[in-house]
Enzyme design. Structure first.
Site: not given
Length: 430
Positions: A243-244, A247, A249, A267, A366
């Protein structure tokens, strides 16, 4: 701009946010970008007023309802001023006194302010949801997580977030980056938890500074950096950032891999993946490619069992980022949470197919809600018994070790994060 002019701009921005379904930061960026006459200092003042209203939105609404007035953006700004200690006379003087000032107060607004005079923002009769500035249904969920610490965590969530950056070790060291930032008049200190992080003393504009333009640093919360640390992607590995998004991470993973090996940033959003191109180039990353996950896509099936590390930074309620996105707490519903947990489980079940025997699957959000975190892991392990949880290792401070990585604003000074590292059983030979 005059102080009164900045107030009027703040009111107009609040009106735009109320009438737009997009997140407040996206609306604000467009609002300020199309008004080039607003300088950097003015932008900070305008944003401070707007975000101050958004952070106190439920309490302000409670007071305004109490004095029988309509919760207009104008009255929200005025109520924030008066409940913050500014006199009614001084607040009224900012309205209608100059060419670019907001129009003068009407009789209803003046009566409302006079009733609010001598009061403060908090009141003992407020419900927990209003007092803590969160949806009512979230209060017991976070109470279960934090217990007596909930008030402290809520208070931290209502404060402005610091500006953290990750130093790009492909191009520099943390010590050198701090020195170069200082030359750009940006004071930064090493973060306490991330070995790659720096934290600025205050909110500052960094995107025009040379260290950012040259790809030496990237804006990324310290907690997000720790998720990449938990992934422990090494040179030569095959890694999928499932689930980039844009980008963030992926950049950190490429750094820990020293640009050696292969990363696939996946993604479902083409615009988000397109947004990663410039960031990857700026950081000097050349071991990453992008893949758009589309309905009917056979890529996951073809790539099954081929990756050493798969990172799932799942879409979530974002309760851990309310410091940055205070408007998100106003929109969150129980239906949103229910729909997201279904989506998270589906993504996990798809992504796990990519993990090779002995490989690692990292699940992160998060969010600080158990339904999106611990409960998801428990349910996943029931569906996929070939995986086991790998406790957080000695790379992290002792109090963070255990089955899961849990971070929160009050305790850790980061956004709220959850992460779990799981390992697929190694293949056995007959």
């Amino acid at each position: 701009m005059t102080p009164a002019g900045r107030l009027q701009a703040a009111i107009e921005l609040l009106e735009a946010i109320e009438s737009d379904r997009r997140p407040a930061d996206a609306v604000a960026n467009e609002f300020l970008r199309t008004r080039r006459f607003i300088g950097g200092g003015d932008r900070r003042d305008i944003s401070e007023t707007v975000w101050g209203v958004l952070r106190a939105r439920r309490r302000l609404g409670w007071w305004i309802e109490r004095v029988d007035a309509a919760p207009t953006p104008r009255l929200m700004v005025l109520a924030l001023m008066v409940l913050g200690g500014i006199t009614v006379h001084r607040a009224a003087a900012e309205f209608g006194g100059s060419r670019f000032a907001p129009p003068a107060l009407d009789d209803e607004e003046r009566r409302a302010l006079e009733k609010l005079d001598k009061h403060t923002l908090d009141h003992p009769n407020m419900s927990d949801g209003i007092r803590l500035e969160m949806p009512d249904f979230v209060v017991p969920l976070l109470r279960a997580r934090f217990g007596d610490r909930l008030e402290a965590e809520s208070d931290a969530l209502m404060q402005p977030a610091p500006l953290d950056m990750r130093v790009n070790l492909l191009k520099t060291t943390r010590e050198e980056a701090i020195g170069l930032l200082a030359k750009a008049k940006l004071k930064a200190e090493p973060t306490k938890l991330s070995p790659w992080g720096v934290r600025l003393a205050a909110r500052q504009s960094v995107t025009t500074a040379a260290p950012f333009r040259d790809g030496l640093v990237e804006i990324q919360d310290e907690g997000s950096q720790l998720v990449a640390l938990l992934a422990d992607a090494k040179p030569g590995m095959r890694v999928a950032d499932y689930c980039a998004g844009a980008g963030g991470k992926t950049l950190a993973l490429a750094m820990t891999m020293e640009n050696k090996g292969h990363i696939v940033a996946c993604d479902v959003s083409s615009p988000r993946l397109d947004g990663a191109i410039k960031r990857l180039r700026r950081a000097g990353v050349h071991n990453a490619e992008r893949h758009l996950l589309e309905p009917g896509d056979k890529w996951t099936k073809r790539q099954a069992g081929k990756f050493d590390v798969v990172l799932v930074d799942a879409p979530c309620t974002g309760t851990g980022t309310w410091r940055r996105n205070p408007d998100a707490r106003l929109r969150l519903t129980e239906t949103d949470l229910a729909e997201l947990t279904v989506k998270q489980a589906k993504i996990l079940d798809e992504a796990q197919r990519l993990v090779k025997p002995g490989g690692a699957l990292i699940y992160a959000t998060c969010s600080m809600l158990a339904a999106e975190n611990e409960d998801q892991i428990t349910a996943f392990l029931h569906r996929q018994p070939g995986f086991r949880v790998m406790p957080v290792g000695e790379t992290f401070p002792g109090y963070l070790r255990g089955a899961y990585l849990r971070l929160s604003p009050a305790r850790d000074g980061t956004d709220g994060f959850f992460a779990c590292r799981m390992e697929r059983a190694a293949a056995t030979t007959a």
